[in-house]
Design a protein around this motif. Structure first.
Motif, PDB file in Angstrom:
ATOM      1  N   ASP A 169       0.198  -0.477  -7.173  1.00 23.55           N
ATOM      2  CA  ASP A 169      -1.089   0.177  -7.400  1.00 23.55           C
ATOM      3  C   ASP A 169      -2.041  -0.746  -8.165  1.00 23.55           C
ATOM      4  O   ASP A 169      -3.232  -0.867  -7.819  1.00 23.55           O
TER       5      ASP A 169
ATOM      6  N   ILE B 256      -4.930   5.929  -0.986  1.00 23.79           N
ATOM      7  CA  ILE B 256      -5.098   4.563  -1.479  1.00 23.79           C
ATOM      8  C   ILE B 256      -6.385   3.960  -0.931  1.00 23.79           C
ATOM      9  O   ILE B 256      -7.121   3.266  -1.649  1.00 23.79           O
TER      10      ILE B 256
ATOM     11  N   ARG C   3      -9.194   5.478  -2.932  1.00 21.60           N
ATOM     12  CA  ARG C   3      -9.242   4.937  -4.299  1.00 21.60           C
ATOM     13  C   ARG C   3      -9.698   3.477  -4.301  1.00 21.60           C
ATOM     14  O   ARG C   3     -10.414   3.048  -5.213  1.00 21.60           O
ATOM     15  N   PHE C   4      -9.275   2.717  -3.289  1.00 23.39           N
ATOM     16  CA  PHE C   4      -9.699   1.318  -3.174  1.00 23.39           C
ATOM     17  C   PHE C   4     -11.226   1.243  -3.072  1.00 23.39           C
ATOM     18  O   PHE C   4     -11.874   0.469  -3.786  1.00 23.39           O
TER      19      PHE C   4
ATOM     20  N   ALA D 101       0.826  -1.209   0.000  1.00 25.38           N
ATOM     21  CA  ALA D 101       0.000   0.000   0.000  1.00 25.38           C
ATOM     22  C   ALA D 101       0.858   1.255   0.000  1.00 25.38           C
ATOM     23  O   ALA D 101       0.559   2.228  -0.718  1.00 25.38           O
TER      24      ALA D 101
ATOM     25  N   ALA E 250       2.259   1.728  -3.436  1.00 21.29           N
ATOM     26  CA  ALA E 250       1.216   2.228  -4.338  1.00 21.29           C
ATOM     27  C   ALA E 250       1.012   3.721  -4.149  1.00 21.29           C
ATOM     28  O   ALA E 250       0.891   4.481  -5.126  1.00 21.29           O
ATOM     29  N   GLU E 251       1.018   4.146  -2.897  1.00 22.69           N
ATOM     30  CA  GLU E 251       0.844   5.577  -2.616  1.00 22.69           C
ATOM     31  C   GLU E 251       2.008   6.394  -3.173  1.00 22.69           C
ATOM     32  O   GLU E 251       1.837   7.540  -3.609  1.00 22.69           O
TER      33      GLU E 251
ATOM     34  N   PHE F  62      -6.258  -0.194   4.031  1.00 21.32           N
ATOM     35  CA  PHE F  62      -5.457   0.803   3.306  1.00 21.32           C
ATOM     36  C   PHE F  62      -5.650   2.228   3.846  1.00 21.32           C
ATOM     37  O   PHE F  62      -5.644   3.194   3.081  1.00 21.32           O
TER      38      PHE F  62
ATOM     39  N   ASN G 239      -6.528   7.944   3.832  1.00 18.98           N
ATOM     40  CA  ASN G 239      -5.402   7.738   2.927  1.00 18.98           C
ATOM     41  C   ASN G 239      -5.901   7.697   1.490  1.00 18.98           C
ATOM     42  O   ASN G 239      -6.971   7.153   1.218  1.00 18.98           O
TER      43      ASN G 239
ATOM     44  N   VAL H 287      -3.371  -3.552  -5.814  1.00 22.13           N
ATOM     45  CA  VAL H 287      -4.361  -3.072  -4.837  1.00 22.13           C
ATOM     46  C   VAL H 287      -5.693  -2.802  -5.522  1.00 22.13           C
ATOM     47  O   VAL H 287      -6.765  -3.192  -5.035  1.00 22.13           O
TER      48      VAL H 287
END
Length: 350
Positions: free
Chosen positions: A244, A285, A288-289, A233, A236-237, A278, A283, A247
């Motif tokens: 990314d 991520i 976005r998740f 995670a 990805a951030e 996440f 956050n 996730v």
């Protein structure tokens, strides 16, 4: 009128048994946690050792609360499955290998001398969120718990869906890939858990890097260090494309499974909880998740449930299990429900 901030009796002991720790909380009639204590489970030892640890943890939590055992009404006990809830017995819980066939409810009841109810840990966490968490105003809810595995709890009109054989809600074992599916830790292929657990995320990341994918996490592997879901995670951030993609693909697959449940039971709310969320809304991520999951739902679900079903993160975190277990004891032994409905009203919710 000001809310009463004093602890409200009766008081309940909530116990959440995990593969690493046993967590105990004292919970009042309003679902407020008054104290909490944690001890090791010691799963490689005989279950009697775990029971001694559990009793010690309960007595410590009671002492921290400023109450006494005489003040405690009853006990809610949450453990991993599989189990026979009616018999109060663990069957073959994967992360409690020495506890197979253990009559855990009776042992806890004998030790604490309090009425005790057993519940699956994912069901208990969902019930906690339904009682005093994100779903507290919802008529029905499904909660995914993402961690080492994928758990699921389903609550409809105050009722935990346990099923005829105590396997209701085991939706982490839903098949999402018919042919050539990935294998989860217990050897079942194509299950949701094989794609969307933290274990699966780490495994997929390792496999991609070992197959030649470019990633900043290669340095972690080369240094002989373990990759974790948290590291993925974070990568990805920071802009790592592989991290990314993995996730977001996890969110996509979870969205597919979510649609299957929506089309089966049509809940008013879907919650995402557990250790792998996440950072939730705090956050980018996590945000976005959740949005990727929603996008998949909107693309695949029937229009009305797609538009009306609320999808959000759970808020009780690691306390959900013991709070929900306490809530199950409250409902079982006092007849009080999260919604305030009577048993007759629950039987005929319409």
């Amino acid at each position: 009128m000001a809310h009463n901030t004093q602890p409200q009796p009766p008081f309940f002991i909530g116990v959440d048994v995990g593969g690493t720790t046993i967590k105990v909380g004292i919970v009042d009639d309003n679902g407020r946690s008054l104290s909490k204590s944690v001890v090791p489970t010691e799963v490689k030892q005989p279950p009697e050792i775990g029971m001694a640890n559990l009793e010690r943890c309960v007595r410590d939590a009671v002492q921290q609360s400023g109450l006494t055992m005489d003040d405690m009404h009853s006990v809610g006990l949450a453990t991993p499955g599989t189990m026979d809830i009616a018999a109060g017995m663990l069957l073959t819980p994967g992360n409690l290998p020495a506890w197979h066939g253990f009559q855990i409810r009776q042992h806890v009841q004998n030790r604490l001398q309090k009425p005790t109810v057993l519940q699956n840990d994912a069901n208990a966490a969902a019930f906690g969120e339904f009682w005093v968490g994100t779903a507290r105003d919802a008529p029905s809810a499904v909660m995914w718990t993402l961690g080492t595995g994928v758990g699921c709890g389903i609550i409809i009109h105050d009722v935990v869906i346990e099923g005829q054989h105590s396997h209701g809600g085991e939706s982490g074992h839903m098949i999402v890939q018919m042919d050539g599916g990935r294998s989860n830790v217990d050897g079942r292929c194509g299950t949701l858990e094989a794609y969307c657990s933290a274990t699966a995320l780490v495994k997929r990341c390792r496999e991609a890097i070992e197959a030649g994918a470019d990633s900043s996490l290669r340095a972690t592997l080369d240094a002989g260090q373990e990759i974790t879901a948290k590291l993925i995670a974070d990568a990805a951030e920071a802009g790592d494309e592989l991290a990314d993609r993995l996730v977001m693909d996890t969110a996509r697959i979870l969205g597919v499974a979510t649609v299957s449940l929506m089309h089966t039971i049509d809940p008013s709310m879907i919650l995402i909880g557990g250790a792998m969320t996440f950072g939730r809304h705090d956050n980018i991520i996590g945000r976005r998740f959740l949005q990727r999951l929603k996008d998949e739902v909107h693309a695949l679900a029937f229009p009305i449930p797609a538009a009306k079903t609320r999808i959000d993160y759970a808020i009780l975190g690691g306390d959900a299990g013991y709070i929900g277990a306490a809530g199950c004891a409250r409902q079982r032994f006092t007849g009080k429900t999260p919604s305030g409905a009577t048993a007759e009203q629950r039987a005929y919710p319409c």
